[in-house]
Design an enzyme around this catalytic site. Structure first.
Site, PDB file in Angstrom:
ATOM      1  CB  SER A   1      56.389  65.791  30.584  1.00 39.33           C
ATOM      2  OG  SER A   1      55.719  65.355  29.429  1.00 39.33           O
TER       3      SER A   1
ATOM      4  CB  THR B   1      57.851  59.980  29.459  1.00 37.18           C
ATOM      5  OG1 THR B   1      58.473  60.337  30.679  1.00 37.18           O
ATOM      6  CG2 THR B   1      58.763  59.097  28.652  1.00 37.18           C
TER       7      THR B   1
ATOM      8  CB  THR C   1      61.348  61.875  29.585  1.00 33.78           C
ATOM      9  OG1 THR C   1      60.522  62.465  30.595  1.00 33.78           O
ATOM     10  CG2 THR C   1      62.613  61.353  30.256  1.00 33.78           C
TER      11      THR C   1
ATOM     12  NE  ARG D   1      64.318  60.692  38.402  1.00 30.84           N
ATOM     13  CZ  ARG D   1      63.463  60.411  37.424  1.00 30.84           C
ATOM     14  NH1 ARG D   1      63.534  61.034  36.282  1.00 30.84           N
ATOM     15  NH2 ARG D   1      62.532  59.493  37.600  1.00 30.84           N
ATOM     16  CB  VAL D   2      69.352  59.462  34.994  1.00 25.63           C
ATOM     17  CG1 VAL D   2      68.956  58.651  33.778  1.00 25.63           C
ATOM     18  CG2 VAL D   2      70.346  60.551  34.601  1.00 25.63           C
ATOM     19  N   GLY D   3      66.029  59.018  35.084  1.00 29.83           N
ATOM     20  CA  GLY D   3      64.938  58.056  35.257  1.00 29.83           C
ATOM     21  C   GLY D   3      65.092  56.832  34.383  1.00 29.83           C
ATOM     22  CG  ASP D   4      61.408  55.113  33.096  1.00 38.90           C
ATOM     23  OD1 ASP D   4      61.371  56.316  33.443  1.00 38.90           O
ATOM     24  OD2 ASP D   4      60.503  54.585  32.422  1.00 38.90           O
TER      25      ASP D   4
ATOM     26  CB  THR E   1      54.855  57.016  30.432  1.00 40.89           C
ATOM     27  OG1 THR E   1      54.681  58.342  30.936  1.00 40.89           O
ATOM     28  CG2 THR E   1      53.504  56.327  30.478  1.00 40.89           C
ATOM     29  N   GLY E   2      55.839  57.362  33.430  1.00 39.51           N
ATOM     30  CA  GLY E   2      55.483  57.420  34.848  1.00 39.51           C
ATOM     31  C   GLY E   2      56.720  57.469  35.719  1.00 39.51           C
TER      32      GLY E   2
ATOM     33  N   GLY F   1      59.863  56.835  37.060  1.00 45.52           N
ATOM     34  CA  GLY F   1      60.942  56.050  36.496  1.00 45.52           C
ATOM     35  C   GLY F   1      61.656  55.131  37.466  1.00 45.52           C
TER      36      GLY F   1
HETATM   37  N1  GLY Z   1      59.441  58.262  33.182  1.00 42.82           N
HETATM   38  C1  GLY Z   1      60.224  59.394  33.150  1.00 42.82           C
HETATM   39  C2  GLY Z   1      61.068  59.573  34.328  1.00 42.82           C
HETATM   40  O1  GLY Z   1      60.809  59.019  35.384  1.00 42.82           O
HETATM   41  O2  GLY Z   1      62.028  60.306  34.217  1.00 42.82           O
END
Ligand code: GLY
Length: 331
Positions: free
Chosen positions: A89, A192, A210, A220-223, A243-244, A246
């Protein structure tokens, strides 16, 4: 795909990324602390998400105790996890997107409120080091994709071809057979690394890095690379990292929310609970995904809270580095 479908698919991706982390359970036991103490005071302190936080904390604390800088400490802490090819991850050992390509996101904030981040980076072992260079060597906060890779190469970082590990290649081949997801309630959605450190003077810095959701849409990009979402630090107050799933953290800017709640007087634990409660309030499908949040304040107190059971974190303080189970919204 409409917005609702995307949310529910994202939850499924998050759930799916829990698969393949069986080994974590035994490592968890090995490092388990006796109880969840979150009122310890004083620095230096390093706190980070999940069991991979144990070696990250060790590396960060080593820097702090040898007189190194806070920003060196947080960077070197998460670099340990980025280098781990067995970590699915974080870093280049992470599960790929739908097209079989590993893309990485990272962010860093220092004790002066400076910030740097990168998103959608391919082939660079340490995205956190590009994020740090964005913070320190450019007038910008965020670089993405090809531009971030060009910048990394201009600094002498090597760009590797997209090669999956045996583990991630096998998992992707398996996924390709069906290309669909089953909604699994997350018990332990390990993803993450977010890491926060406070030095003996009460200054705070943090990092988040992450490979994002497994089998995500390409692009796609997360938080994690978004300042205020996956990470926020203000040395006047403290810091928080998430974490989790995003998308839910992006919608609520949960790390920024937690830090601002602490500014208004909340304890780190109260701030974490308020942030998760906000995510719950804004997402009717909250039972389908996991989010975990960590926060520390300038007194060296910390908070940790998960949406679901199963979120754990590593705390290095007062000479001990241990894994603790966070309390959670869903029992
Ligand atoms: N928390 C990592 C993501 O959603 O990419």
């Amino acid at each position: 795909m409409n917005r609702k479908t995307f949310i529910s698919r994202s939850a499924m991706f998050a759930a799916f990324s829990a698969i393949g982390n069986v080994a974590i359970a035994s490592t968890n036991k090995k490092h388990k602390g006796k109880h969840n103490v979150n009122s310890s005071k004083g620095g230096p302190v390093v706190i980070s998400t999940w069991v991979h936080g144990i070696p990250a904390n060790d590396a960060a604390m080593k820097v702090l105790l040898s007189g190194g800088s806070l920003v060196d400490a947080v960077e070197q802490g998460v670099m340990v996890v980025e280098s781990d090819k067995n970590n699915t991850s974080v870093g280049l050992g992470g599960f790929p997107d739908r097209e079989g390509i590993v893309t990485l996101d990272a962010s860093i904030m220092d004790q002066n409120g400076n910030a740097g981040s990168v998103a959608f980076v391919q082939g660079i072992v340490h995205p956190i080091s590009i994020a740090r260079a964005v913070m320190e060597k450019t007038p910008h906060v965020m670089l993405v994709g090809y531009g971030a890779e060009l910048f990394a190469k201009s600094l002498g970082m090597e760009q590797l071809p997209n090669v999956l590990t045996d583990q991630t290649s096998k998992a992707w081949q398996e996924w390709l057979k069906e290309k669909k997801y089953k909604p699994i309630i997350n018990i332990e959605n390990h993803d993450t690394i977010g890491l926060l450190a406070m030095d003996a003077n009460g200054f705070v810095a943090g990092c988040c890095t992450t490979s994002g959701l497994s089998w995500k849409m390409h692009g796609r990009v997360g938080d994690s690379p978004v300042i205020g979402a996956g990470l926020f630090v203000d040395s006047e107050v403290g810091g928080a990292t998430c974490t989790g799933l995003g998308e839910t953290v992006l919608r609520t800017l949960a790390s920024h929310l937690a830090v601002e709640k602490m500014r208004d007087g909340a304890t780190p634990q109260e701030a974490c609970e308020l942030a998760i409660n906000r995510i719950v309030k804004k997402h009717s499908n909250y039972k389908d995904f996991q989010v975990g949040i960590l926060a520390i304040n300038k007194e060296g107190e910390h908070g940790a809270y998960g949406l679901q059971k199963g979120f754990n974190y590593a705390l290095h303080q007062h000479g001990a580095n241990k894994l603790f189970d966070a309390t959670s919204f869903l029992k």
